[in-house]
Design a protein around this motif. Structure first.
Motif, PDB file in Angstrom:
ATOM      1  N   GLY A 173       0.813  -1.202   0.000  1.00 16.09           N
ATOM      2  CA  GLY A 173       0.000   0.000   0.000  1.00 16.09           C
ATOM      3  C   GLY A 173       0.849   1.254   0.000  1.00 16.09           C
ATOM      4  O   GLY A 173       2.059   1.219  -0.260  1.00 16.09           O
ATOM      5  N   PHE A 174       0.206   2.400   0.305  1.00 17.91           N
ATOM      6  CA  PHE A 174       0.891   3.688   0.255  1.00 17.91           C
ATOM      7  C   PHE A 174       1.541   4.021   1.599  1.00 17.91           C
ATOM      8  O   PHE A 174       1.054   3.636   2.663  1.00 17.91           O
ATOM      9  N   TYR A 175       2.645   4.808   1.493  1.00 12.03           N
ATOM     10  CA  TYR A 175       3.374   5.264   2.676  1.00 12.03           C
ATOM     11  C   TYR A 175       3.546   6.779   2.630  1.00 12.03           C
ATOM     12  O   TYR A 175       3.831   7.357   1.574  1.00 12.03           O
ATOM     13  N   ASN A 176       3.392   7.408   3.807  1.00 14.22           N
ATOM     14  CA  ASN A 176       3.847   8.783   3.989  1.00 14.22           C
ATOM     15  C   ASN A 176       5.300   8.750   4.461  1.00 14.22           C
ATOM     16  O   ASN A 176       5.675   7.872   5.253  1.00 14.22           O
ATOM     17  N   ILE A 177       6.097   9.709   4.002  1.00 18.37           N
ATOM     18  CA  ILE A 177       7.507   9.782   4.412  1.00 18.37           C
ATOM     19  C   ILE A 177       7.742  11.136   5.063  1.00 18.37           C
ATOM     20  O   ILE A 177       7.447  12.181   4.480  1.00 18.37           O
ATOM     21  N   ARG A 178       8.298  11.112   6.287  1.00 21.29           N
ATOM     22  CA  ARG A 178       8.621  12.333   7.024  1.00 21.29           C
ATOM     23  C   ARG A 178      10.120  12.350   7.340  1.00 21.29           C
ATOM     24  O   ARG A 178      10.685  11.349   7.790  1.00 21.29           O
ATOM     25  N   LEU A 179      10.744  13.496   7.069  1.00 22.40           N
ATOM     26  CA  LEU A 179      12.149  13.704   7.434  1.00 22.40           C
ATOM     27  C   LEU A 179      12.238  14.931   8.336  1.00 22.40           C
ATOM     28  O   LEU A 179      11.768  16.011   7.973  1.00 22.40           O
ATOM     29  N   ILE A 180      12.864  14.749   9.527  1.00 21.28           N
ATOM     30  CA  ILE A 180      13.185  15.860  10.409  1.00 21.28           C
ATOM     31  C   ILE A 180      14.702  16.005  10.415  1.00 21.28           C
ATOM     32  O   ILE A 180      15.415  15.098  10.865  1.00 21.28           O
ATOM     33  N   ALA A 181      15.195  17.108   9.895  1.00 20.60           N
ATOM     34  CA  ALA A 181      16.638  17.372   9.830  1.00 20.60           C
ATOM     35  C   ALA A 181      16.975  18.463  10.841  1.00 20.60           C
ATOM     36  O   ALA A 181      16.279  19.491  10.921  1.00 20.60           O
ATOM     37  N   SER A 182      18.056  18.257  11.633  1.00 21.92           N
ATOM     38  CA  SER A 182      18.376  19.172  12.717  1.00 21.92           C
ATOM     39  C   SER A 182      19.870  19.437  12.803  1.00 21.92           C
ATOM     40  O   SER A 182      20.684  18.622  12.364  1.00 21.92           O
ATOM     41  N   ASN A 183      20.211  20.606  13.372  1.00 21.02           N
ATOM     42  CA  ASN A 183      21.561  20.880  13.855  1.00 21.02           C
ATOM     43  C   ASN A 183      21.407  21.495  15.249  1.00 21.02           C
ATOM     44  O   ASN A 183      20.279  21.648  15.732  1.00 21.02           O
ATOM     45  N   PRO A 184      22.476  21.837  15.945  1.00 22.50           N
ATOM     46  CA  PRO A 184      22.320  22.352  17.319  1.00 22.50           C
ATOM     47  C   PRO A 184      21.454  23.590  17.449  1.00 22.50           C
ATOM     48  O   PRO A 184      20.956  23.881  18.544  1.00 22.50           O
ATOM     49  N   ASP A 185      21.245  24.346  16.378  1.00 18.57           N
ATOM     50  CA  ASP A 185      20.483  25.593  16.479  1.00 18.57           C
ATOM     51  C   ASP A 185      19.132  25.581  15.774  1.00 18.57           C
ATOM     52  O   ASP A 185      18.248  26.363  16.116  1.00 18.57           O
ATOM     53  N   TYR A 186      18.968  24.715  14.757  1.00 25.39           N
ATOM     54  CA  TYR A 186      17.764  24.770  13.936  1.00 25.39           C
ATOM     55  C   TYR A 186      17.280  23.358  13.603  1.00 25.39           C
ATOM     56  O   TYR A 186      18.035  22.373  13.679  1.00 25.39           O
ATOM     57  N   ARG A 187      16.011  23.286  13.164  1.00 25.54           N
ATOM     58  CA  ARG A 187      15.449  22.026  12.672  1.00 25.54           C
ATOM     59  C   ARG A 187      14.355  22.349  11.662  1.00 25.54           C
ATOM     60  O   ARG A 187      13.769  23.439  11.672  1.00 25.54           O
ATOM     61  N   ASP A 188      14.071  21.383  10.791  1.00 28.27           N
ATOM     62  CA  ASP A 188      12.993  21.560   9.814  1.00 28.27           C
ATOM     63  C   ASP A 188      12.410  20.202   9.494  1.00 28.27           C
ATOM     64  O   ASP A 188      13.107  19.166   9.545  1.00 28.27           O
ATOM     65  N   THR A 189      11.114  20.187   9.160  1.00 25.88           N
ATOM     66  CA  THR A 189      10.401  18.939   8.873  1.00 25.88           C
ATOM     67  C   THR A 189       9.818  18.979   7.472  1.00 25.88           C
ATOM     68  O   THR A 189       9.237  19.985   7.065  1.00 25.88           O
ATOM     69  N   LEU A 190       9.961  17.872   6.746  1.00 23.03           N
ATOM     70  CA  LEU A 190       9.342  17.723   5.428  1.00 23.03           C
ATOM     71  C   LEU A 190       8.503  16.455   5.432  1.00 23.03           C
ATOM     72  O   LEU A 190       8.993  15.371   5.770  1.00 23.03           O
ATOM     73  N   LEU A 191       7.226  16.577   5.066  1.00 25.09           N
ATOM     74  CA  LEU A 191       6.320  15.437   4.955  1.00 25.09           C
ATOM     75  C   LEU A 191       5.852  15.309   3.513  1.00 25.09           C
ATOM     76  O   LEU A 191       5.303  16.250   2.945  1.00 25.09           O
ATOM     77  N   LYS A 192       6.059  14.121   2.936  1.00 25.95           N
ATOM     78  CA  LYS A 192       5.541  13.821   1.601  1.00 25.95           C
ATOM     79  C   LYS A 192       4.482  12.730   1.753  1.00 25.95           C
ATOM     80  O   LYS A 192       4.797  11.603   2.154  1.00 25.95           O
ATOM     81  N   GLU A 193       3.246  13.084   1.433  1.00 26.42           N
ATOM     82  CA  GLU A 193       2.154  12.141   1.588  1.00 26.42           C
ATOM     83  C   GLU A 193       2.033  11.234   0.367  1.00 26.42           C
ATOM     84  O   GLU A 193       2.189  11.670  -0.768  1.00 26.42           O
ATOM     85  N   LYS A 194       1.767   9.969   0.649  1.00 28.46           N
ATOM     86  CA  LYS A 194       1.656   8.938  -0.392  1.00 28.46           C
ATOM     87  C   LYS A 194       2.863   8.996  -1.339  1.00 28.46           C
ATOM     88  O   LYS A 194       2.723   8.887  -2.555  1.00 28.46           O
ATOM     89  N   ALA A 195       4.037   9.169  -0.754  1.00 30.48           N
ATOM     90  CA  ALA A 195       5.256   9.309  -1.554  1.00 30.48           C
ATOM     91  C   ALA A 195       5.785   7.976  -2.055  1.00 30.48           C
ATOM     92  O   ALA A 195       6.629   7.943  -2.949  1.00 30.48           O
TER      93      ALA A 195
END
Length: 502
Positions: A173-195
């Motif tokens: 079936g389908f999967y969502n993929i989430r990546l959380i990338a971080s360093n000591p000062d910042y972070r950001d999240t990317l979510l791709k649905e049904k990727a």
């Protein structure tokens, strides 16, 4: 006594001279100092240094801990810092009097940059338990990563803290993929649905491709099985032009000897499943008799005919993926700033012989514009032939053949106004003294030259989408062109009608 006084005078003069030299050397001694355009920055930033020394300087030597470049001999270098940290800077100066050096410890403080999460994946559709590669493409120097692969069917979450994970997934079936990338000062999240879509390897989904989809008679096409699932049998069936070609190979090659439009079917099976796919109008084969130029615009603006003539472009001209008449292999797009120049070649020149030039046209522009031009360049009574749209209010589609004896010109008013956004198949034919215009397979008009057969070729090039003058180009085409084909013979009415089905 006089001699002694004379010598004493010389000695005194030399002493005074040496004393003066020593004073100059002392005054030329260097006092080192320097500054930076900023001392607190983020990774990836660049700064400029400025030497602030007192005294005459003849040589500079900088050392930049953690910087790029690491050293410099310039008086005011620019340096980039890509890695967070605290760094020292050293400057050594020289002149004839000597050298001086200064190190400023921990002068530069480089912090982490803001994060922008991004990633790529090796596949968007894959088999159950197939190993898949995911690559972090985040900017901002992340130092840690958290990946989550969530099955929409079961809710199961597979995690990874690697920068570039390799994983296999069990649930279909389908999967969502989430990546959380971080360093000591910042972070950001990317979510791709049904990727990602995971399928059972025994489930089959037929698919295929080909190395080329627009050819002329006698050429070969290499087909590639692109099916999902594990197939053990393949059956290819290609139908068109009253013929059927078959193969049981996985990746067969076929030769097409008859002009026409061909449908392709691939059927696959294994021990538990089967599937098939048919694509109508997948292969387009044009007649080879008399062919000298072929521009299908399938991924390029190149001449794909037998001569393979060199082409150059002016302005914003290119081939784009788009559909026309059920085909999605590509079209030529012209924005009114340029066109295509096809290198002159005796084998391509029509001269005083018969010829046919066929092209699909789509435009909404009302300006005068050239679809194609053979030779010309020097204006009226030059050797040339051309097809132009919107020549005037009563000359919407015009075809001209011309030489030193004059021109043989014919044009259409309504229904020749074809710049209405629809695709039209326009064919210009010269057969002896007679010239003709066809639109969508119907002969719209013809005329017979009253000044003899026109010699339409000289040493000038063949142009697509623009007109060449003595010193410049003009009448640029605005819109789309497809399947421009040049024959050194007059095609029959039946052949022109057939071309319009391709």
């Amino acid at each position: 006594m006089k001699i002694m006084n004379y010598l004493s005078g010389i000695t005194l003069a030399m002493a005074l001279l040496l004393a003066g030299c020593k004073k100059d050397e002392v005054s030329s001694a260097i006092t080192v100092d320097f500054s930076a355009s900023k001392t607190a920055l983020m990774a990836g930033d660049s700064i400029t240094y400025k030497e602030l020394a007192q005294g005459t300087v003849s040589n500079w030597y900088w050392e930049f801990e953690g910087g790029e470049p690491a050293t410099s001999n310039l008086s005011g270098p620019t340096v980039t810092y890509k890695t967070p940290g605290t760094y020292s800077v050293t400057l050594k100066l020289k002149n004839a009097a000597g050298e001086a050096i200064l190190t400023k410890e921990k002068m530069i403080v480089v912090g982490y940059s803001t994060i922008k999460a991004a990633f790529t994946q090796s596949k968007t559709v894959a088999l159950q338990n197939e190993m898949l590669q995911f690559s972090d493409k985040s900017s901002g120097l992340p130092t840690s990563w958290k990946w989550e692969f969530t099955s929409l069917a079961t809710g199961t979450v597979i995690s990874s803290d690697k920068q570039h994970p390799e994983i296999s997934l069990t649930d279909t079936g389908f999967y969502n993929i989430r990546l959380i990338a971080s360093n000591p000062d910042y972070r950001d999240t990317l979510l791709k649905e049904k990727a990602l879509h995971i399928i059972d390897p025994h489930t089959l989904a037929a698919s295929f491709g080909a190395d080329v989809q627009a050819i002329y008679e006698g050429q070969q096409v290499q087909f590639t099985d692109q099916s999902l699932g594990i197939a053990s049998e393949w059956a290819w069936e290609i139908k068109g032009a009253g013929t059927t070609l078959r193969s049981a190979g996985q990746n067969p090659s076929f030769q097409f000897d008859k002009a026409g439009v061909y449908a392709v079917t691939l059927s696959i099976k294994n021990t538990v499943a089967s599937n098939s796919k048919t694509v109508e109008r997948f292969i387009n084969v044009i007649p080879a008799n008399g062919l000298v130029g072929y521009f299908p615009f399938n991924g390029s603006i190149n001449d794909e005919g037998p001569l393979k003539l060199p082409v150059t472009k002016r302005g914003q001209v290119g081939a784009v993926q788009a559909g026309r008449n059920g085909l999605t292999t590509g079209i030529g797009r012209f924005d009114g700033s340029g066109g295509i120049i096809v290198g002159d070649d005796p084998a391509f020149n029509m001269g005083a012989g018969d010829f046919t030039i066929s092209v699909w046209v789509q435009s909404t522009s009302t300006v005068r514009m050239m679809v194609w031009q053979e030779s010309g360049k020097n204006g009226s009574k030059d050797n040339q032939a051309w097809l132009r749209l919107n020549s005037s209010a009563t000359q919407y589609t015009a075809f001209n053949t011309e030489d030193a004896a004059g021109g043989s010109f014919l044009a259409l008013a309504d229904p020749g106004n074809i710049a209405d956004g629809k695709w039209y198949h326009v064919v210009a034919v010269r057969s002896g003294l007679v010239t003709k215009i066809y639109i969508n397979g119907q002969k719209m008009t013809e005329r017979s030259s009253t000044t003899g057969i026109k010699d339409v070729s000289n040493s000038a090039a063949f142009k697509i989408g623009m007109q060449e003058g003595a010193s410049s180009f003009s009448n640029y085409f605005i819109g789309n062109l497809d399947e421009l084909i040049v024959y050194k013979r007059a095609l029959t009415d039946a052949e022109i009608t057939e071309l319009g089905t391709y």
